[in-house]
Enzyme design. Structure first.
Site, PDB file in Angstrom:
ATOM      1  N   THR A 220       0.842  -1.200   0.000  1.00  0.00           N
ATOM      2  CA  THR A 220       0.000   0.000   0.000  1.00  0.00           C
ATOM      3  C   THR A 220       0.875   1.247   0.000  1.00  0.00           C
ATOM      4  O   THR A 220       1.958   1.239   0.582  1.00  0.00           O
ATOM      5  CB  THR A 220      -0.886  -0.031   1.260  1.00  0.00           C
ATOM      6  OG1 THR A 220      -1.832  -1.085   1.092  1.00  0.00           O
ATOM      7  CG2 THR A 220      -1.610   1.269   1.495  1.00  0.00           C
ATOM      8  N   THR A 273      -1.990  -5.261   8.161  1.00  0.00           N
ATOM      9  CA  THR A 273      -3.213  -6.071   8.198  1.00  0.00           C
ATOM     10  C   THR A 273      -4.399  -5.150   8.468  1.00  0.00           C
ATOM     11  O   THR A 273      -4.653  -4.757   9.608  1.00  0.00           O
ATOM     12  CB  THR A 273      -3.148  -7.103   9.344  1.00  0.00           C
ATOM     13  OG1 THR A 273      -2.112  -6.730  10.235  1.00  0.00           O
ATOM     14  CG2 THR A 273      -2.960  -8.494   8.831  1.00  0.00           C
ATOM     15  N   GLY A 274      -5.121  -4.852   7.418  1.00  0.00           N
ATOM     16  CA  GLY A 274      -6.180  -3.856   7.503  1.00  0.00           C
ATOM     17  C   GLY A 274      -7.212  -4.155   8.579  1.00  0.00           C
ATOM     18  O   GLY A 274      -7.742  -3.235   9.217  1.00  0.00           O
TER      19      GLY A 274
END
Ligand code: ASP
Length: 356
Positions: A220, A273-274
């Site tokens: 990201t 880790t969203g």
């Protein structure tokens, strides 16, 4: 006086007094600053060949320079963020725009968000498949729609309506990410979808991996910026997680989780880790620590990453910036692609956790 006229009168007075919503002086007296990331994860010297490392450093430097140039010309933090992220979205090295990871169905579904710390205007898009620059779409939602979040085909339709470049979904395809998907699906015992329409034919031998295939890594991208007017902003863009299913949405387009900015505290963009970042409201949590506990920015960032995120066994990192120019990054993975610069200072580019 008509309502509209009264509003424009107030607005003019507001400009004349040079005071923003949060009482920040509007004279261009601040030193600009910018911090960016290109994802955190198991990024180690041992697993990286020198050519790949150099390519990452060059890409980070280019994106940093694009944003820094905007700020140096007196441009806004939002403009700087958009300029930097567009470069990273076009760069296949990162998991955003072209080079994004694939869903289990073999699609690229892109998420992005942006927030203006001077107005608390914030907007996001998720599951975009046709808009070349999701960060520009997030910004357009903020500036040209009454909504805060758009998703899927509707978000792309809005993008087309406001004149943002639309591409065939195969524009986002990269062989490297496709092979990661195939590996992941095999590991999970899930069916492998056909190659997407418009993708180049499969190479006779798999393309050489530029990093170890086992590398647990997020790609990201995110940028936080402070402009000469003293306004901060944050933006994030991602393809999410490889082999995501069921329309999964991570933290990147969730305001307060993957992105947050307020001139009263700080601007933050995250990667990791969203699911954990959402549960902790990581970006807002850092800013709350600054605002309500009066913690220095670096300490606030470390508390959230090394205590709160770790206590849930989440991994990843953040970049942060405060209106007074404090810059911070914090991550609990072996590396995070990152860069920063403030006015009059040198560009710092770093990857591993043993770099300053
Ligand atoms: N945070 C992103 C997500 O969960 C992934 C990443 O950082 O690369 O969608």
């Amino acid at each position: 006086m008509q309502r509209g006229k009264r509003f424009s009168g107030l607005f003019a007075a507001f400009l004349l007094t040079g005071v923003s919503v949060f009482g920040q002086a509007q004279q261009p007296s601040h030193h600009w600053a910018i911090v960016l990331h290109g994802g955190a994860g198991v990024i180690e010297r041992a697993g990286m060949d020198p050519k790949t490392e150099a390519a990452y450093r060059a890409s980070l430097a280019e994106a940093l320079k694009a944003g820094a140039d905007v700020l140096d010309r007196g441009g806004s933090s939002l403009d700087a963020i958009e300029a930097s992220i567009k470069i990273l979205e076009d760069d296949p090295l990162f998991n955003a725009g072209r080079g994004a990871v694939f869903t289990a169905e073999g699609k690229n579904e892109l998420d992005s968000s942006i927030m203006d710390g001077s107005t608390l205007m914030a907007d996001a898009v998720s599951g975009v498949t046709r808009t070349r620059h999701p960060i520009s779409l997030a910004r357009a939602v903020m500036e040209k729609s009454p909504h805060v979040m758009l998703s899927g085909a509707g978000a792309d339709a809005f993008a087309a309506q406001v004149g943002l470049e639309q591409v065939n979904p195969s524009f986002f395809f990269t062989e490297r990410r496709w092979q990661s998907l195939v590996r992941e699906l095999k590991q999970q015992g899930l069916p492998i979808p056909p190659r997407p329409a418009g993708a180049p034919p499969a190479p006779p031998v798999p393309v050489a991996e530029i990093e170890p295939p086992s590398a647990h890594k997020y790609g990201t991208v995110g940028v936080v910026a402070l402009d000469r007017h003293g306004n901060i902003a944050a933006g994030t863009s991602t393809g999410g997680l490889t082999a995501k299913r069921w329309g999964r949405v991570g933290d990147s387009p969730i305001i307060g989780a993957g992105t947050y900015a307020s001139n009263q505290s700080c601007a933050v963009s995250g990667t990791g880790t969203g699911e954990y970042f959402i549960r902790l409201g990581v970006a807002r949590e850092v800013c709350n620590f600054v605002r309500f506990k009066s913690l220095p920015l670096q300490k606030a960032a470390d508390e959230v990453i090394h205590k709160e995120l770790e206590s849930l066994r989440g991994d990843g990192g953040i970049i942060a910036l405060a209106p007074d120019g404090q810059m911070a990054w914090s991550f609990n993975t072996p590396g995070m692609y990152r860069a920063r610069q403030s006015e009059g200072g040198k560009a710092e580019i770093a990857i591993y956790n043993d770099e300053p």
